[in-house]
Design an enzyme around this catalytic site. Structure first.
Site, PDB file in Angstrom:
ATOM      1  N   ASP A 153     -10.798   3.175   4.520  1.00 47.82           N
ATOM      2  CA  ASP A 153     -10.886   1.720   4.327  1.00 47.82           C
ATOM      3  C   ASP A 153     -12.318   1.221   4.500  1.00 47.82           C
ATOM      4  O   ASP A 153     -12.599   0.039   4.293  1.00 47.82           O
ATOM      5  CB  ASP A 153      -9.957   1.017   5.322  1.00 47.82           C
ATOM      6  CG  ASP A 153      -9.603  -0.405   4.907  1.00 47.82           C
ATOM      7  OD1 ASP A 153      -9.677  -0.714   3.700  1.00 47.82           O
ATOM      8  OD2 ASP A 153      -9.251  -1.215   5.784  1.00 47.82           O
TER       9      ASP A 153
ATOM     10  N   GLN B  36      -4.390  -1.905   9.693  1.00 54.12           N
ATOM     11  CA  GLN B  36      -4.230  -3.196   9.031  1.00 54.12           C
ATOM     12  C   GLN B  36      -4.823  -4.298   9.901  1.00 54.12           C
ATOM     13  O   GLN B  36      -4.531  -4.389  11.088  1.00 54.12           O
ATOM     14  CB  GLN B  36      -2.746  -3.475   8.766  1.00 54.12           C
ATOM     15  CG  GLN B  36      -2.481  -4.780   8.037  1.00 54.12           C
ATOM     16  CD  GLN B  36      -3.075  -4.815   6.641  1.00 54.12           C
ATOM     17  OE1 GLN B  36      -2.992  -3.836   5.899  1.00 54.12           O
ATOM     18  NE2 GLN B  36      -3.682  -5.930   6.280  1.00 54.12           N
TER      19      GLN B  36
ATOM     20  N   LYS C 167       0.825  -1.203   0.000  1.00 56.77           N
ATOM     21  CA  LYS C 167       0.000   0.000   0.000  1.00 56.77           C
ATOM     22  C   LYS C 167       0.865   1.261   0.000  1.00 56.77           C
ATOM     23  O   LYS C 167       0.545   2.250  -0.671  1.00 56.77           O
ATOM     24  CB  LYS C 167      -0.956  -0.038   1.194  1.00 56.77           C
ATOM     25  CG  LYS C 167      -2.035  -1.111   1.042  1.00 56.77           C
ATOM     26  CD  LYS C 167      -2.715  -1.465   2.339  1.00 56.77           C
ATOM     27  CE  LYS C 167      -3.682  -2.633   2.141  1.00 56.77           C
ATOM     28  NZ  LYS C 167      -4.246  -3.162   3.398  1.00 56.77           N
TER      29      LYS C 167
END
Length: 289
Positions: free
Chosen positions: A125, A102, A58
């Protein structure tokens, strides 16, 4: 949909590259207007090798798109409270436009509490309850990135979910449930299946669109697939294997995503797109906020 002996491969890698190029143009426009770049903050708890690899990937995509990346690594012993404090600090930082925690986090951490510490304006996200509600009601917000990537793949290949039967295998809060909501919002008739669904193969055989998000290698067999169906494999398992038995399904499907190179690249491209969206929204019309 018509019968086919060889499915069209839905190339997410090529689509994601063009998508990231467009995002880079928008990031450059943001920098021209404001004098600074969009910024994505990533947080990783522990040292899981796969998670660390995803974060590096990313970060690399951020550089290509002209997005600054700020990484916060935390030890595996980090408590829920300590993680929430870090996320709240990033949420309050005006230089940070998007936040990615994450996942998965270590088992002792309350992942949902950590997600909910993210400012909804920076939830690029799409993991908070606010984002899920926005998806479900068709309001402005941020898509969960993998479901958002799946919808963009369908659009790129001119697959209109309206009036079609869709079966989603999996009900996780960041994949199965939100992709079901997005398909429903596109006027598909959606069945969400899971470990307690009786006679799962029969349910899948009704589907014009199949989304496999169960996390089990080659779980969905080829003879489950309705001839001509669109098969979206959102799984990724060791050995570059998806949740669908690809060699079997490709002989029956009309379209199918490969693993790797299908859904995965689109997930990251949506993350970058939404980071730039967040930057523009936070800057406001005059670019000074």
């Amino acid at each position: 949909m018509t019968d086919t002996s060889q499915a069209v491969l839905m190339n997410g890698a090529d689509l994601a590259r063009s998508h990231v190029d467009r995002t880079a143009d928008r990031a450059a426009e943001f920098e021209r207007r404001t004098g600074r770049r969009p910024c994505l903050a990533t947080v990783l708890v522990g040292d899981d090798p796969a998670s660390a690899t995803y974060v590096r990937m990313k970060q690399n995509r951020c550089r290509r798109a002209g997005i600054d990346s700020r990484h916060t690594p935390l030890p595996a012993t980090t408590s829920t409270g300590e993680l929430i404090d870090v996320i709240r600090g990033l949420s309050a930082d005006p230089e940070v436009h998007g936040i990615l925690l994450q996942h998965p986090v270590p088992q002792h951490v309350d992942e949902r509490a950590a997600f909910e510490a993210i400012d909804p304006a920076k939830d690029v996200d799409g993991v908070t309850m606010h984002s899920f509600a926005a998806m479900a009601f068709g309001l402005d917000g941020f898509d969960s990135c993998t479901p958002g990537g799946i919808l963009r793949l369908l659009d790129a290949y001119d697959v209109d979910p309206a009036g079609r039967t869709a079966v989603v295998i999996g009900r996780s809060p960041i994949l199965g449930r939100p992709v079901s909501a997005l398909l429903l919002a596109r006027d598909a008739t959606v069945t969400t299946c899971h470990s307690r669904t009786p006679d799962l193969p029969s349910a899948v055989r009704t589907a014009d669109i199949v989304v496999a998000a169960v996390g089990r290698p080659e779980f969905v067999r080829g003879d489950w697939i309705k001839p001509g169906a669109v098969v979206i494999d959102a799984g990724y398992n060791p050995g570059n294997v998806g949740d669908v038995a690809f060699d079997e399904a490709v002989e029956r499907a009309g379209m199918i995503t490969p693993v790797p190179g299908g859904v995965g690249p689109m997930t990251i491209s949506v993350l970058l797109e939404q980071t730039v969206d967040a930057a523009f929204r936070q800057a406001g019309p005059d670019g000074t906020s």
